[in-house]
Design an enzyme around this catalytic site. Structure first.
Site, PDB file in Angstrom:
ATOM      1  N   ASP A   1       0.810  -1.229   0.000  1.00 38.51           N
ATOM      2  CA  ASP A   1       0.000   0.000   0.000  1.00 38.51           C
ATOM      3  C   ASP A   1       0.843   1.279   0.000  1.00 38.51           C
ATOM      4  O   ASP A   1       0.677   2.137   0.871  1.00 38.51           O
ATOM      5  CB  ASP A   1      -0.936   0.020   1.223  1.00 38.51           C
ATOM      6  CG  ASP A   1      -1.731  -1.256   1.374  1.00 38.51           C
ATOM      7  OD1 ASP A   1      -2.154  -1.808   0.347  1.00 38.51           O
ATOM      8  OD2 ASP A   1      -1.925  -1.713   2.515  1.00 38.51           O
TER       9      ASP A   1
ATOM     10  N   GLU B   1     -11.482   1.220  -3.211  1.00 37.81           N
ATOM     11  CA  GLU B   1     -10.774   1.562  -1.970  1.00 37.81           C
ATOM     12  C   GLU B   1      -9.491   2.315  -2.322  1.00 37.81           C
ATOM     13  O   GLU B   1      -9.228   2.638  -3.475  1.00 37.81           O
ATOM     14  CB  GLU B   1     -10.445   0.286  -1.190  1.00 37.81           C
ATOM     15  CG  GLU B   1      -9.598  -0.702  -1.979  1.00 37.81           C
ATOM     16  CD  GLU B   1      -9.382  -2.025  -1.266  1.00 37.81           C
ATOM     17  OE1 GLU B   1      -9.514  -2.067  -0.033  1.00 37.81           O
ATOM     18  OE2 GLU B   1      -9.071  -3.023  -1.948  1.00 37.81           O
TER      19      GLU B   1
END
Length: 560
Positions: free
Chosen positions: A15, A188
């Site tokens: 991420d 997301e």
């Protein structure tokens, strides 16, 4: 050197949130239940990255005791504005089921090295929150939105909420959904940018697995549902490029170089297959977890960003024209003789809470761990561990331990989470007294491999040396009573059990990667201490050559 090689951050570095401040690029990565929270790196050339101290290094900023595996720090967002670094991070308390209880926090620092301010609670609306600094000085929190209702899809679009810098609080009445994603669902990981009069929203979809992708949408305003999706293929995905060396790309962040080039940092994985498996089903096992890749970006005539080389990306990517050569370790071998009175938290991690005197001490050439709960314990555990960052490595440690119960164990572990690990350890049994055993937890089911044939430790032995040998598809343990002559323990373990992809088959928390570590267990409650000396982690390579040697050779294909 004119090209970078992916992954630029090998091993569990998921991420990525990438920014540039002056001539320096910074990346912040998720750490989930591992402490300290948020992993930071810096570079001036995008190819070589220097690790920086983690910002969430105290229980004031982060306390994850009792968090489930793969809870904790999800998708931190690093930004820079008003002469300060802003870090938004999420502490997730529930992983499985209808709910995702979480708290989003903000901390600020004038320097990337800290100190970081006391955490400010923002909200719990959804995870993957990022802070957007608009050109007019206004600031907004952009986040995935969670819906627990079983008759709705749980990923309820991307929400934008204004942040008041006077009160340092969100203004809930300004909240609005700006984007709901496409039919791929699971939208997301949002990051918002203002470029050439448009607001560009980068968001992940498809789940952080082999169907993962990143889409881009844009709008002239920040009004509700005003964003249109980039036409054609997704911005980046490997769903339809199963042979690529780089897989699972999606969730990430965009950056512009000083001379106006563009790059995108994304999570990625490098799956492998057992020799008797199809190369596509299963697509593979990602024991090194989700790593970080960087791809070059160009803009088409309609003003949409495109990955250079196609939406599958490439292993080798041209460096920026204005890159400044950065000095950083080529690989990540480590030796720790434990002479420092402080634990080296650039290399070592603990689970959920920081290393303190309640867990043990380090210094004077030894690490002392106080026996706590089992490796299945999410509350009280004496374990320090470091990432697997290469497919082939050896790790060795010297251990002194004098157990008087089979409930007492100390040694070396290869660990994914509390349900998936193995442990080569000194313990006690009724037959031979002090012995060496290997245990494995697989989906929560524990197996003792040696049982009554556990290896007897001679009575005059003060130390036992353990070595683990990772060989991509499998790994094993060895022991020695003199530190020179090692004997293989006749147990070969499947490395796939320590992969995201294996955990996903039975459990919702599958976001980290394999670690190798040192642990002391005394679930009898007597807190027996274990002494560790001379830990060594030696990386051999990522590829096995025909002559039996190793190399770091990469390619554009998983199968070269």
């Amino acid at each position: 050197m004119t090209k970078l090689q992916n992954p630029v951050l090998p091993g569990f570095n998921a991420d990525p949130s990438m920014i540039r401040v002056g001539d320096t690029y910074y990346i912040a990565n998720s750490t989930f239940e591992w402490f300290p929270g948020v992993r930071l790196h810096a570079s001036k050339d995008l190819a070589h990255w220097q690790q920086l101290p983690s910002p969430l290094s105290t229980k004031t900023l982060l306390d994850m005791k009792g968090n489930p595996a793969s809870g904790g720090i999800w998708a931190p967002d690093l930004s820079y504005a008003d002469g300060k670094f802003w870090l938004v991070y999420t502490d997730v308390k529930i992983v499985e089921g209808a709910f995702k209880d979480m708290t989003n926090y903000l901390t600020v620092s004038s320097k990337i090295e800290g100190p970081w301010s006391e955490p400010i609670k923002l909200n719990g609306v959804g995870f993957d929150a990022s802070l957007f600094h608009d050109e007019d000085g206004r600031k907004y929190l952009v986040q995935q939105t969670w819906d627990h209702r079983e008759y709705h899809h749980p990923f309820d679009g991307i929400t934008l909420t204004e942040f008041d810098t006077t009160t340092m609080k969100l203004q809930p009445k300004t909240a609005r959904t700006i984007y709901t994603g496409t039919e791929v669902k699971l939208v997301e990981g949002p990051h918002l940018y203002k470029i050439n009069g448009y607001y560009y929203l980068f968001a992940a979809q498809g789940g952080t697995v082999f169907t993962h992708q990143e889409v881009v949408a844009r709008s002239k305003t920040l009004e509700a549902l005003s964003f249109e999706t980039e036409p054609g293929d997704p911005f980046i995905t490997n769903f339809d490029t199963p042979d690529n060396y780089v897989q699972k790309q999606g969730h990430g962040a965009l950056v512009e170089t000083p001379s106006g080039e563009w790059y995108y940092a994304s999570l990625m994985a490098r799956p492998w297959n057992h020799v008797n498996e199809s190369s596509t089903d299963p697509r593979g096992w990602s024991t090194l977890g989700r790593e970080t890749s960087i791809q070059k970006v160009e803009w088409d005539e309609a003003g949409w960003p495109r990955i250079v080389g196609g939406h599958g990306g490439t292993t080798f990517v041209d460096l920026p024209k204005d890159a400044i050569e950065t000095t950083a370790p080529a690989h990540h071998s480590q030796h720790d003789d434990f002479t420092s009175p402080e634990l080296d938290t650039l290399n070592w991690n603990t689970l959920r809470i920081p290393f303190t005197s309640e867990m043990g001490t380090t210094g004077d050439g030894k690490l002392t761990l106080i026996g706590k709960g089992s490796l299945a314990n999410t509350h009280d555990l004496s374990l320090i561990a470091r990432r697997w960052q290469a497919f082939y490595f050896d790790a060795t440690v010297k251990v002194k331990f004098e157990p008087f119960s089979y409930q007492q164990m100390a040694g070396m572990t290869n660990f994914y989470n509390d349900r998936h690990w193995s442990f080569a350890f000194i313990t006690w049994n009724e037959i031979n007294g002090h012995v060496i055993e290997i245990g494995e937890n697989n989906r929560g089911n524990y197996t003792s491999y040696l049982k009554d044939d556990a290896i007897k430790i001679p009575t005059d032995t003060e130390y036992v040396w353990f070595r683990t040998k990772a060989r991509k598809e499998s790994y094993s343990y060895e022991y020695s009573f003199d530190g020179e002559n090692f004997k293989e323990i006749p147990v070969t373990l499947d490395a796939a059990i320590l992969s995201d992809d294996y955990i996903l088959q039975s459990y919702g928390g599958f976001f980290t990667g394999a670690f190798v570590g040192l642990a002391a267990v005394d679930y009898s409650g007597y807190q027996l201490k274990a002494e560790f000396r001379d830990f060594d982690y030696k990386e051999l390579g990522d590829k096995l050559l025909p002559d039996g040697s190793y190399s770091w050779q990469a390619s554009e294909s998983r199968f070269d």
